[in-house]
Scaffold this motif. Structure first.
Motif, PDB file in Angstrom:
ATOM      1  N   ARG A 157       1.351   1.338  -4.581  1.00 44.55           N
ATOM      2  CA  ARG A 157       0.354   2.269  -5.114  1.00 44.55           C
ATOM      3  C   ARG A 157       1.043   3.801  -5.204  1.00 44.55           C
ATOM      4  NH1 ARG A 157      -4.507   0.831  -1.014  1.00 44.55           N
ATOM      5  NH2 ARG A 157      -4.554  -1.561  -1.412  1.00 44.55           N
TER       6      ARG A 157
ATOM      7  N   ALA B 222       0.787  -1.208  -0.094  1.00 37.64           N
ATOM      8  CA  ALA B 222       0.137  -0.078  -0.215  1.00 37.64           C
ATOM      9  C   ALA B 222       0.836   1.314   0.085  1.00 37.64           C
ATOM     10  CB  ALA B 222      -1.000   0.009   1.291  1.00 37.64           C
TER      11      ALA B 222
ATOM     12  N   VAL C  28      -5.608  -0.216   5.539  1.00 37.68           N
ATOM     13  CA  VAL C  28      -5.217  -1.577   5.331  1.00 37.68           C
ATOM     14  C   VAL C  28      -4.716  -2.056   6.694  1.00 37.68           C
ATOM     15  CG1 VAL C  28      -2.953  -2.825   4.537  1.00 37.68           C
ATOM     16  CG2 VAL C  28      -4.617  -1.234   2.813  1.00 37.68           C
TER      17      VAL C  28
ATOM     18  N   THR D 161      -3.842   3.568   2.817  1.00 32.76           N
ATOM     19  CA  THR D 161      -2.815   2.713   3.327  1.00 32.76           C
ATOM     20  C   THR D 161      -3.253   2.501   4.914  1.00 32.76           C
ATOM     21  OG1 THR D 161      -1.204   3.744   2.074  1.00 32.76           O
ATOM     22  CG2 THR D 161      -0.418   2.975   4.342  1.00 32.76           C
TER      23      THR D 161
ATOM     24  N   GLY E 195       0.681   6.245  -2.031  1.00 31.49           N
ATOM     25  CA  GLY E 195       0.153   5.422  -0.995  1.00 31.49           C
ATOM     26  C   GLY E 195       1.075   5.819   0.343  1.00 31.49           C
TER      27      GLY E 195
END
Length: 564
Positions: free
Chosen positions: A264, A260, A336, A333, A267
């Protein structure tokens, strides 16, 4: 084999053959038997410290003495440390023994161990766990983390620890390429070292410990749960703090978090924004426990405000970035980490993922063990630059799972591990400690204390709570209450935090085991630099400290343990 049976076997062998515990010098079996028999016969007439320390040096312990397969053990050094020796702050003299337990495969690293035998022995022994990926010998000499200043050795405990069977600091996972070393790290080193230490303690004092305890945190906490699950007859009491019970789970969520942050676009969350998240949670939740003291104590009440906190931190839809708010990618992020990991398959003991963290309930993610501090992934990951969870997870994936030092963890999908699924399952059984069956440990009267921070950024407090719930579901609340105490500490992270508790857990455990004094609410003194010396009650889960509305906010007596 129970501990009583093992001790009887050790004692019988000492008296008859000298075969299992023998000196590595050139002596006949008959001479060894004569030496062992006469030394044992003289024990009753001597002080508890029955052998001259130096006589341990060079001693060889046969593989037959160690219940798990080994090639035997060697005592390398043995020397008395005098009470007046420089650096000896233990309050008395003791015999310091170092040695190694030989692996079956000569290419597998030995298990190196230390054992300390105090002259003034209290009849108890304490095995101490490691941290991270271990790799460093636990000396057993110093003060236990987050405990009062007097070390167990100074209290008369025989103490011992090991390196779990490989050499390196707690961040190095390369030993994951060696099967026997992985098994040692997962659980076998604990039993092997225990059996060697038990034999040497019995030899030194003329009899076994009256009580055998284990204490550790993080990896050492997992090791504490491991010995109860795998070797329940060997221990009378365990302190297992901040335990990495679901070892594969915490490593996999670390990989997902790194993906993440670095896999990405956008992120990465800069430390300044992580600090903004923390400060916002304090603004909303600090007073929910009755006082503004820099600690989010009522985590469940704070969770009810989570949507409000998240909305206040999001950048407006038309804003791509801003110094004081989080973009959608940055918020993703953090989510997650909050949401944890859900797997469409089962690991050992029916584990289906990893519980999320209290990201928006007072967890500070800017410290050395927090999230990444660098916006680019480093060629060689480090805890500070790339985040503790990702760095540790990356090493686990490369060396334990893929067994390829060049494997790119950013390309791995934990939900769809493909050809690595069987390896993940096997590792979760070897290293993880999620088995909820502690019935044998409970049946013989074993006790357990676990302390963990509700703001822990390394081991999810919600994973520890979930395991506790599994114990209750399997055994019933009354049975769990008879053998376990769980203390979830507001503001405490993984060794740091807004509140760092100091409390005598070993004293509480020993009183419970030996006198039946079950601990209830304990009092902890804060070790945090900014608030050093204030106190709070340590409340049994699920209660938390609530300010009574009057009195000194720095004194535990001004708080009660309240239901969430």
């Amino acid at each position: 084999m129970t501990r009583r049976e093992r001790v009887a076997r050790i004692t019988t062998t000492m008296r008859t053959t000298g075969r299992l515990v023998g000196l590595a010098t050139v002596m006949s079996v008959a001479a060894l038997a004569w030496l062992a028999m006469h030394r044992t016969a003289a024990i009753a007439k001597q002080t508890p410290f029955a052998m001259h320390c130096a006589e341990f040096a060079g001693m060889w312990l046969s593989p037959d003495l160690i219940e798990m397969p080994t090639a035997g053990a060697l005592v390398e050094t043995a020397a008395m440390v005098e009470a007046s020796a420089p650096g000896n702050q233990q309050g008395g003299e003791y015999c310091r023994i170092t040695g190694r337990i030989k692996a079956l495969n000569p290419t597998t690293p030995d298990i190196r161990f230390d054992l300390n035998l105090p002259r003034r022995w209290n009849g108890r022994a304490l095995q101490i766990g490691g941290g991270g990926y271990d790799g460093v010998i636990v000396s057993g000499i110093g003060v236990m983390p987050f405990s009062p200043d007097r070390a167990p050795l100074a209290q008369g405990y025989a103490t011992f620890g090991d390196d779990s069977g490989h050499v390196g600091d707690s961040s190095l996972a390369q030993f994951g390429l060696v099967d026997e070393a992985v098994t040692n790290f997962g659980y076998a080193h604990l039993k092997k070292t225990h059996d060697v230490a038990l034999a040497l303690i019995a030899r030194a004092y003329g009899g076994p410990p009256q009580r055998m305890y284990f204490a550790g945190g993080s990896t050492g906490g997992r090791e504490g749960y491991t010995v109860m699950q795998r070797f329940p007859d060997d221990y009378d009491g365990v302190i297992a703090n901040s335990p990495s019970l679901n070892f594969s789970g915490v490593r996999l969520i670390g990989v997902k978090l790194g993906q993440a942050e670095y896999g990405r676009p956008g992120g990465f969350v800069p430390p300044a924004l992580l600090e903004r998240v923390y400060q916002r949670t304090l603004e909303v939740c600090d007073r929910l426990d009755g006082t503004a003291d820099g600690i989010v104590s009522d985590v469940e009440a704070c969770r009810a405000h989570e949507s409000q906190i998240i909305d206040s931190l999001r950048c407006a839809l038309h804003t791509s970035s801003h110094d004081a708010c989080l973009t959608d990618a940055q918020m993703a992020t953090l989510l997650v980490m909050r949401d944890g990991l859900s797997l469409p398959y089962r690991l050992a003991w029916d584990v289906s993922g990893y519980r999320g963290y209290n990201v928006f309930q007072g967890t500070r993610l800017t410290g050395a063990l927090g999230l990444a501090h660098q916006p680019q992934r480093q060629a060689a990951l480090s805890f500070y630059a790339n985040g503790y969870l990702f760095a540790q997870g990356d090493g686990y994936l490369r060396f334990f799972v893929a067994r390829d030092a060049h494997f790119d963890s950013l390309t791995f999908d934990p939900q769809r591990p493909g050809k690595y699924r069987a390896q993940l399952l096997g590792l979760s059984a070897t290293i993880g400690s999620m088995n909820p069956d502690l019935s044998r440990y409970i049946a013989h009267g074993g006790k357990l204390l676990t302390l963990q921070g509700l703001a822990d950024e390394v081991i999810s407090p919600n994973q520890t709570i979930a395991y506790h719930h599994a114990l209750v579901a399997r055994n019933g609340q009354d049975a769990v209450d008879r053998f376990m105490r769980l203390y979830m500490v507001p503001g405490f992270q993984h060794g740091n935090g807004a509140f760092i508790p100091s409390v005598d857990l070993l004293g509480a455990l020993d009183a419970w085991v030996t006198r039946g004094v079950a601990p209830e609410t304990l009092t902890a003194t804060d070790l945090a630099a900014a608030t050093n010396g204030r106190s709070r009650p340590l409340c049994r889960y699920p209660t938390f400290p609530r300010y009574v509305g009057k009195g000194n906010v720095n004194l535990a007596s001004s708080f009660i343990c309240a239901q969430p």
